[in-house]
Design a protein around this motif. Structure first.
Motif, PDB file in Angstrom:
ATOM      1  N   LYS A  12       0.866  -1.179   0.000  1.00 17.12           N
ATOM      2  CA  LYS A  12       0.000   0.000   0.000  1.00 17.12           C
ATOM      3  C   LYS A  12       0.902   1.228   0.000  1.00 17.12           C
ATOM      4  O   LYS A  12       1.835   1.322   0.793  1.00 17.12           O
ATOM      5  CB  LYS A  12      -0.894  -0.008   1.247  1.00 17.12           C
ATOM      6  N   ALA A  13       0.618   2.181  -0.882  1.00 19.61           N
ATOM      7  CA  ALA A  13       1.399   3.416  -0.949  1.00 19.61           C
ATOM      8  C   ALA A  13       0.938   4.372   0.141  1.00 19.61           C
ATOM      9  O   ALA A  13      -0.257   4.484   0.411  1.00 19.61           O
ATOM     10  CB  ALA A  13       1.229   4.060  -2.321  1.00 19.61           C
ATOM     11  N   GLU A  14       1.904   5.030   0.786  1.00 15.32           N
ATOM     12  CA  GLU A  14       1.573   6.023   1.801  1.00 15.32           C
ATOM     13  C   GLU A  14       2.740   6.993   1.927  1.00 15.32           C
ATOM     14  O   GLU A  14       3.801   6.772   1.340  1.00 15.32           O
ATOM     15  CB  GLU A  14       1.253   5.374   3.137  1.00 15.32           C
ATOM     16  N   GLY A  24       7.440   9.313  -0.001  1.00 13.38           N
ATOM     17  CA  GLY A  24       6.444   8.396  -0.532  1.00 13.38           C
ATOM     18  C   GLY A  24       7.027   6.991  -0.460  1.00 13.38           C
ATOM     19  O   GLY A  24       8.097   6.716  -1.011  1.00 13.38           O
ATOM     20  N   VAL A  25       6.360   6.098   0.264  1.00 15.23           N
ATOM     21  CA  VAL A  25       6.870   4.742   0.490  1.00 15.23           C
ATOM     22  C   VAL A  25       5.789   3.711   0.195  1.00 15.23           C
ATOM     23  O   VAL A  25       4.627   4.047  -0.034  1.00 15.23           O
ATOM     24  CB  VAL A  25       7.364   4.568   1.949  1.00 15.23           C
ATOM     25  N   LEU A  26       6.193   2.462   0.239  1.00 17.37           N
ATOM     26  CA  LEU A  26       5.274   1.326   0.128  1.00 17.37           C
ATOM     27  C   LEU A  26       5.323   0.559   1.435  1.00 17.37           C
ATOM     28  O   LEU A  26       6.410   0.252   1.938  1.00 17.37           O
ATOM     29  CB  LEU A  26       5.701   0.395  -1.008  1.00 17.37           C
ATOM     30  N   ARG A  27       4.161   0.261   1.994  1.00 22.92           N
ATOM     31  CA  ARG A  27       4.101  -0.560   3.209  1.00 22.92           C
ATOM     32  C   ARG A  27       3.616  -1.951   2.800  1.00 22.92           C
ATOM     33  O   ARG A  27       2.588  -2.098   2.155  1.00 22.92           O
ATOM     34  CB  ARG A  27       3.163   0.046   4.239  1.00 22.92           C
ATOM     35  N   LEU A  28       4.385  -2.970   3.181  1.00 24.19           N
ATOM     36  CA  LEU A  28       4.015  -4.349   2.859  1.00 24.19           C
ATOM     37  C   LEU A  28       2.754  -4.708   3.634  1.00 24.19           C
ATOM     38  O   LEU A  28       2.723  -4.639   4.857  1.00 24.19           O
ATOM     39  CB  LEU A  28       5.161  -5.299   3.212  1.00 24.19           C
ATOM     40  N   TYR A  81      -0.520   2.948  -8.715  1.00 24.71           N
ATOM     41  CA  TYR A  81       0.689   3.451  -8.081  1.00 24.71           C
ATOM     42  C   TYR A  81       1.396   4.397  -9.042  1.00 24.71           C
ATOM     43  O   TYR A  81       2.001   3.968 -10.007  1.00 24.71           O
ATOM     44  CB  TYR A  81       1.572   2.266  -7.717  1.00 24.71           C
ATOM     45  N   THR A  82       1.304   5.684  -8.807  1.00 27.95           N
ATOM     46  CA  THR A  82       1.918   6.665  -9.710  1.00 27.95           C
ATOM     47  C   THR A  82       2.628   7.745  -8.910  1.00 27.95           C
ATOM     48  O   THR A  82       2.253   8.903  -8.948  1.00 27.95           O
ATOM     49  CB  THR A  82       0.857   7.322 -10.610  1.00 27.95           C
ATOM     50  N   TRP A  83       3.611   7.351  -8.148  1.00 27.35           N
ATOM     51  CA  TRP A  83       4.330   8.301  -7.313  1.00 27.35           C
ATOM     52  C   TRP A  83       5.661   8.637  -7.938  1.00 27.35           C
ATOM     53  O   TRP A  83       6.425   7.757  -8.312  1.00 27.35           O
ATOM     54  CB  TRP A  83       4.562   7.706  -5.940  1.00 27.35           C
ATOM     55  N   SER A 186      15.575  19.644  -3.010  1.00 32.95           N
ATOM     56  CA  SER A 186      15.346  20.938  -3.641  1.00 32.95           C
ATOM     57  C   SER A 186      14.501  21.807  -2.724  1.00 32.95           C
ATOM     58  O   SER A 186      13.589  21.328  -2.060  1.00 32.95           O
ATOM     59  CB  SER A 186      14.625  20.712  -4.974  1.00 32.95           C
ATOM     60  N   ARG A 187      14.771  23.101  -2.700  1.00 34.81           N
ATOM     61  CA  ARG A 187      13.949  24.021  -1.904  1.00 34.81           C
ATOM     62  C   ARG A 187      12.526  24.073  -2.457  1.00 34.81           C
ATOM     63  O   ARG A 187      11.601  24.472  -1.766  1.00 34.81           O
ATOM     64  CB  ARG A 187      14.558  25.411  -1.894  1.00 34.81           C
ATOM     65  N   ALA A 188      12.357  23.663  -3.706  1.00 30.33           N
ATOM     66  CA  ALA A 188      11.027  23.698  -4.315  1.00 30.33           C
ATOM     67  C   ALA A 188      10.168  22.517  -3.883  1.00 30.33           C
ATOM     68  O   ALA A 188       9.018  22.417  -4.277  1.00 30.33           O
ATOM     69  CB  ALA A 188      11.159  23.701  -5.835  1.00 30.33           C
ATOM     70  N   SER A 189      10.731  21.625  -3.072  1.00 30.19           N
ATOM     71  CA  SER A 189       9.958  20.466  -2.605  1.00 30.19           C
ATOM     72  C   SER A 189       8.703  20.937  -1.890  1.00 30.19           C
ATOM     73  O   SER A 189       8.759  21.772  -1.012  1.00 30.19           O
ATOM     74  CB  SER A 189      10.787  19.609  -1.651  1.00 30.19           C
ATOM     75  N   ARG A 190       7.582  20.375  -2.270  1.00 31.22           N
ATOM     76  CA  ARG A 190       6.305  20.765  -1.666  1.00 31.22           C
ATOM     77  C   ARG A 190       5.779  19.640  -0.807  1.00 31.22           C
ATOM     78  O   ARG A 190       5.950  18.472  -1.119  1.00 31.22           O
ATOM     79  CB  ARG A 190       5.275  21.044  -2.768  1.00 31.22           C
ATOM     80  N   LYS A 191       5.100  19.976   0.240  1.00 37.38           N
ATOM     81  CA  LYS A 191       4.501  18.952   1.087  1.00 37.38           C
ATOM     82  C   LYS A 191       3.189  18.514   0.453  1.00 37.38           C
ATOM     83  O   LYS A 191       2.424  19.328  -0.035  1.00 37.38           O
ATOM     84  CB  LYS A 191       4.388  19.464   2.506  1.00 37.38           C
ATOM     85  N   SER A 192       2.943  17.207   0.455  1.00 39.17           N
ATOM     86  CA  SER A 192       1.721  16.660  -0.118  1.00 39.17           C
ATOM     87  C   SER A 192       0.612  16.695   0.911  1.00 39.17           C
ATOM     88  O   SER A 192       0.850  16.716   2.099  1.00 39.17           O
ATOM     89  CB  SER A 192       1.982  15.228  -0.573  1.00 39.17           C
ATOM     90  N   LYS A 193      -0.640  16.676   0.445  1.00 39.54           N
ATOM     91  CA  LYS A 193      -1.778  16.781   1.355  1.00 39.54           C
ATOM     92  C   LYS A 193      -2.352  15.434   1.772  1.00 39.54           C
ATOM     93  O   LYS A 193      -3.275  15.368   2.527  1.00 39.54           O
ATOM     94  CB  LYS A 193      -2.871  17.609   0.693  1.00 39.54           C
ATOM     95  N   SER A 194      -1.828  14.309   1.243  1.00 36.93           N
ATOM     96  CA  SER A 194      -2.418  13.027   1.600  1.00 36.93           C
ATOM     97  C   SER A 194      -1.965  12.568   2.978  1.00 36.93           C
ATOM     98  O   SER A 194      -1.105  13.171   3.594  1.00 36.93           O
ATOM     99  CB  SER A 194      -2.070  11.973   0.541  1.00 36.93           C
ATOM    100  N   SER A 195      -2.545  11.465   3.454  1.00 40.01           N
ATOM    101  CA  SER A 195      -2.292  11.018   4.825  1.00 40.01           C
ATOM    102  C   SER A 195      -0.844  10.600   5.008  1.00 40.01           C
ATOM    103  O   SER A 195      -0.206  10.128   4.095  1.00 40.01           O
ATOM    104  CB  SER A 195      -3.206   9.862   5.168  1.00 40.01           C
ATOM    105  N   ARG A 196      -0.353  10.768   6.229  1.00 39.43           N
ATOM    106  CA  ARG A 196       1.035  10.469   6.541  1.00 39.43           C
ATOM    107  C   ARG A 196       1.131   9.554   7.739  1.00 39.43           C
ATOM    108  O   ARG A 196       0.298   9.557   8.601  1.00 39.43           O
ATOM    109  CB  ARG A 196       1.789  11.754   6.873  1.00 39.43           C
ATOM    110  N   THR A 197       2.242   8.817   7.782  1.00 37.42           N
ATOM    111  CA  THR A 197       2.599   8.023   8.946  1.00 37.42           C
ATOM    112  C   THR A 197       3.841   8.644   9.526  1.00 37.42           C
ATOM    113  O   THR A 197       4.806   8.867   8.812  1.00 37.42           O
ATOM    114  CB  THR A 197       2.891   6.570   8.533  1.00 37.42           C
ATOM    115  N   GLN A 198       3.849   8.937  10.823  1.00 36.83           N
ATOM    116  CA  GLN A 198       5.032   9.547  11.437  1.00 36.83           C
ATOM    117  C   GLN A 198       5.910   8.471  12.047  1.00 36.83           C
ATOM    118  O   GLN A 198       5.437   7.473  12.542  1.00 36.83           O
ATOM    119  CB  GLN A 198       4.619  10.532  12.523  1.00 36.83           C
TER     120      GLN A 198
END
Length: 199
Positions: A12-14, A24-28, A81-83, A186-198
């Motif tokens: 699952k992508a998260e 952006g990672v894949l969780r088994l 899966y298109t990350w 890159s300083r242009a890196s933007r934070k994504s709005k989807s759910s996150r795991t800390q």
């Protein structure tokens, strides 16, 4: 016909937040094993087709692995899966993430080096316990390491900063079971709005 070992791994992508870096990672999510006989390539393709037809809502990417006594064949597919960018050449288990700040980077040289100077710099770097990336050197003691728990894998994914305007992160090091990968931020890196795991 030789006996074949078949494994199907589902991911699952998260997004994973590590310090101030968002990956952006894949969780088994699951793995199945079984045995079969027949032509290994045909078994690989028919298993992958069956996996694609039986799409599961909790699977964004899957791998089919078919092994006989001598050869291993792998087919990966991600219908949803298109990350972003390639973080590894195949799904690799992420062990820890290193963060290198801009103030820890030192220019390797101010002018293009001669071959002799380059060899001396590489030797000095090895003796000092440092690493070089591009035209910069940093000490391994300056890396902020964050362990990653669970079955988290990197393959293709995003790399962003939580707050790119104020962050001084220059490099991210992904340490997997296969080794290390160094990624410039890159300083242009933007934070994504989807759910996150800390972590």
């Amino acid at each position: 016909m030789p006996s074949l070992k078949i494994r199907v791994r589902r991911y699952k992508a998260e997004e994973l937040e590590v310090g101030e870096v968002v990956l952006g990672v894949l969780r088994l999510k699951g793995e199945e094993e079984r045995e079969a006989s027949g032509n290994p390539l045909e078994v690989l393709l028919s298993t992958a087709e069956a996996e694609a037809r039986g799409r599961r809502p909790d699977t964004d990417y899957y791998e089919v692995i078919v092994e006989d006594g001598e050869t291993r064949r792998v087919l990966g597919e991600g219908p949803r899966y298109t990350w972003g960018r390639r973080l590894a050449f195949k799904p690799e288990r992420l062990l820890r993430v290193g963060i290198v700040r801009r103030n820890a980077l030192n220019p390797l040289v101010s002018a293009p080096p001669s071959e002799e100077e380059l060899e001396e710099a590489e030797l000095a770097e090895k003796l000092a316990g440092g690493e070089s990336v591009g035209a910069y050197v940093f000490k391994l003691d300056d890396v902020e390491w964050h362990d990653v728990e669970g079955e988290v894998y990197v393959y293709e994914g995003t790399l962003a900063l939580r707050d790119p305007e104020t962050s001084n992160v220059a490099l991210v090091i992904l340490e997997t079971e296969s080794g290390r990968r160094y990624l410039r931020v890159s300083r242009a890196s933007r934070k994504s709005k989807s759910s996150r795991t800390q972590q």
